[in-house]
Write a protein that holds these residues in place. Sequence first.
Motif, PDB file in Angstrom:
ATOM      1  N   PHE A   1       0.838  -1.200   0.000  1.00 37.23           N
ATOM      2  CA  PHE A   1       0.000   0.000   0.000  1.00 37.23           C
ATOM      3  C   PHE A   1       0.875   1.252   0.000  1.00 37.23           C
ATOM      4  O   PHE A   1       0.655   2.173  -0.789  1.00 37.23           O
ATOM      5  N   ASN A   2       1.879   1.282   0.876  1.00 39.05           N
ATOM      6  CA  ASN A   2       2.761   2.449   0.946  1.00 39.05           C
ATOM      7  C   ASN A   2       3.526   2.654  -0.355  1.00 39.05           C
ATOM      8  O   ASN A   2       3.817   3.785  -0.731  1.00 39.05           O
ATOM      9  N   GLY A   3       3.851   1.557  -1.055  1.00 40.09           N
ATOM     10  CA  GLY A   3       4.535   1.673  -2.338  1.00 40.09           C
ATOM     11  C   GLY A   3       3.634   2.173  -3.453  1.00 40.09           C
ATOM     12  O   GLY A   3       4.098   2.758  -4.429  1.00 40.09           O
ATOM     13  N   ALA A   4       2.334   1.967  -3.325  1.00 42.82           N
ATOM     14  CA  ALA A   4       1.390   2.352  -4.377  1.00 42.82           C
ATOM     15  C   ALA A   4       0.741   3.713  -4.140  1.00 42.82           C
ATOM     16  O   ALA A   4       0.304   4.370  -5.085  1.00 42.82           O
ATOM     17  N   VAL A   5       0.667   4.151  -2.879  1.00 41.27           N
ATOM     18  CA  VAL A   5      -0.091   5.352  -2.525  1.00 41.27           C
ATOM     19  C   VAL A   5       0.838   6.381  -1.881  1.00 41.27           C
ATOM     20  O   VAL A   5       1.521   6.061  -0.898  1.00 41.27           O
ATOM     21  N   ASP A   6       0.852   7.595  -2.432  1.00 43.14           N
ATOM     22  CA  ASP A   6       1.613   8.674  -1.802  1.00 43.14           C
ATOM     23  C   ASP A   6       1.025   8.953  -0.424  1.00 43.14           C
ATOM     24  O   ASP A   6      -0.186   9.091  -0.275  1.00 43.14           O
ATOM     25  N   GLY A   7       1.878   9.018   0.582  1.00 49.13           N
ATOM     26  CA  GLY A   7       1.399   9.242   1.943  1.00 49.13           C
ATOM     27  C   GLY A   7       0.648   8.052   2.498  1.00 49.13           C
ATOM     28  O   GLY A   7      -0.217   8.201   3.358  1.00 49.13           O
ATOM     29  N   GLY A   8       0.963   6.855   2.021  1.00 49.43           N
ATOM     30  CA  GLY A   8       0.257   5.643   2.437  1.00 49.43           C
ATOM     31  C   GLY A   8       0.280   5.404   3.937  1.00 49.43           C
ATOM     32  O   GLY A   8      -0.629   4.800   4.482  1.00 49.43           O
ATOM     33  N   GLY A   9       1.307   5.869   4.607  1.00 52.23           N
ATOM     34  CA  GLY A   9       1.406   5.695   6.050  1.00 52.23           C
ATOM     35  C   GLY A   9       0.336   6.434   6.823  1.00 52.23           C
ATOM     36  O   GLY A   9       0.114   6.160   8.006  1.00 52.23           O
ATOM     37  N   ASP A  10      -0.351   7.379   6.180  1.00 46.43           N
ATOM     38  CA  ASP A  10      -1.419   8.139   6.828  1.00 46.43           C
ATOM     39  C   ASP A  10      -2.766   7.408   6.797  1.00 46.43           C
ATOM     40  O   ASP A  10      -3.753   7.936   7.292  1.00 46.43           O
TER      41      ASP A  10
ATOM     42  N   GLU B   1      -9.273   9.274   7.759  1.00 41.39           N
ATOM     43  CA  GLU B   1     -10.410   9.990   8.324  1.00 41.39           C
ATOM     44  C   GLU B   1     -10.298  11.494   8.095  1.00 41.39           C
ATOM     45  O   GLU B   1     -11.286  12.163   7.805  1.00 41.39           O
ATOM     46  N   ALA B   2      -9.087  12.037   8.209  1.00 35.89           N
ATOM     47  CA  ALA B   2      -8.899  13.486   8.063  1.00 35.89           C
ATOM     48  C   ALA B   2      -9.289  13.974   6.668  1.00 35.89           C
ATOM     49  O   ALA B   2      -9.963  14.989   6.521  1.00 35.89           O
ATOM     50  N   SER B   3      -8.877  13.244   5.632  1.00 40.33           N
ATOM     51  CA  SER B   3      -9.190  13.659   4.259  1.00 40.33           C
ATOM     52  C   SER B   3     -10.476  13.023   3.746  1.00 40.33           C
ATOM     53  O   SER B   3     -10.876  13.286   2.621  1.00 40.33           O
TER      54      SER B   3
END
Length: 161
Positions: free
Chosen positions: A29-38, A73-75
């Motif tokens: 997921f982190n490799g595919a999505v910018d800011g995946g850690g969020d 949740e924030a976005s």
Amino acid sequence: MGIFSKLFKGPQIDMEKSNANAKKMRELFNGAVDGGGDYRLIFGYTEDVSRFNFGIVHGSRTKIGNLIVGWNEASQTIVVVPTVPDLSGAGEPVYYRRSEILKAYRNKYPNDAFIIYPDRKGYIGINAYDWLEDESLYVYVSQEEELAAFTDFFLNHFAKK
């Protein structure tokens, strides 16, 4: 009672395998999505049922698509990343932002699914359970707590009327 309670418990979750797969899901997921850690993550799947009719023979075929589902949740965003049961790779992420979707709801019958209509042309049905044993079709991961959190998020932010 001790012996019988052990015999009739049913299948047990291999937490070592589950935790290793949760870590792989996070890496993909982190490799595919910018800011995946969020994003918080669950495993989900989608079904594509096709029906056939060959005169006397009637039936259907179901194709299972495995998904890594992240939510922030924030976005108020859900991101879906296609994958395979052994988590050997991932596809391109698809973003569903609350402000950009047409409608969303939870479908309880015939199976429990989170339905999102990004527009009038298509939809995605995300099925998710706390654990599925069949490793040939699904990612082996225990996610009871995360699934409850996703359900709350979806019902409170996406499925608003």
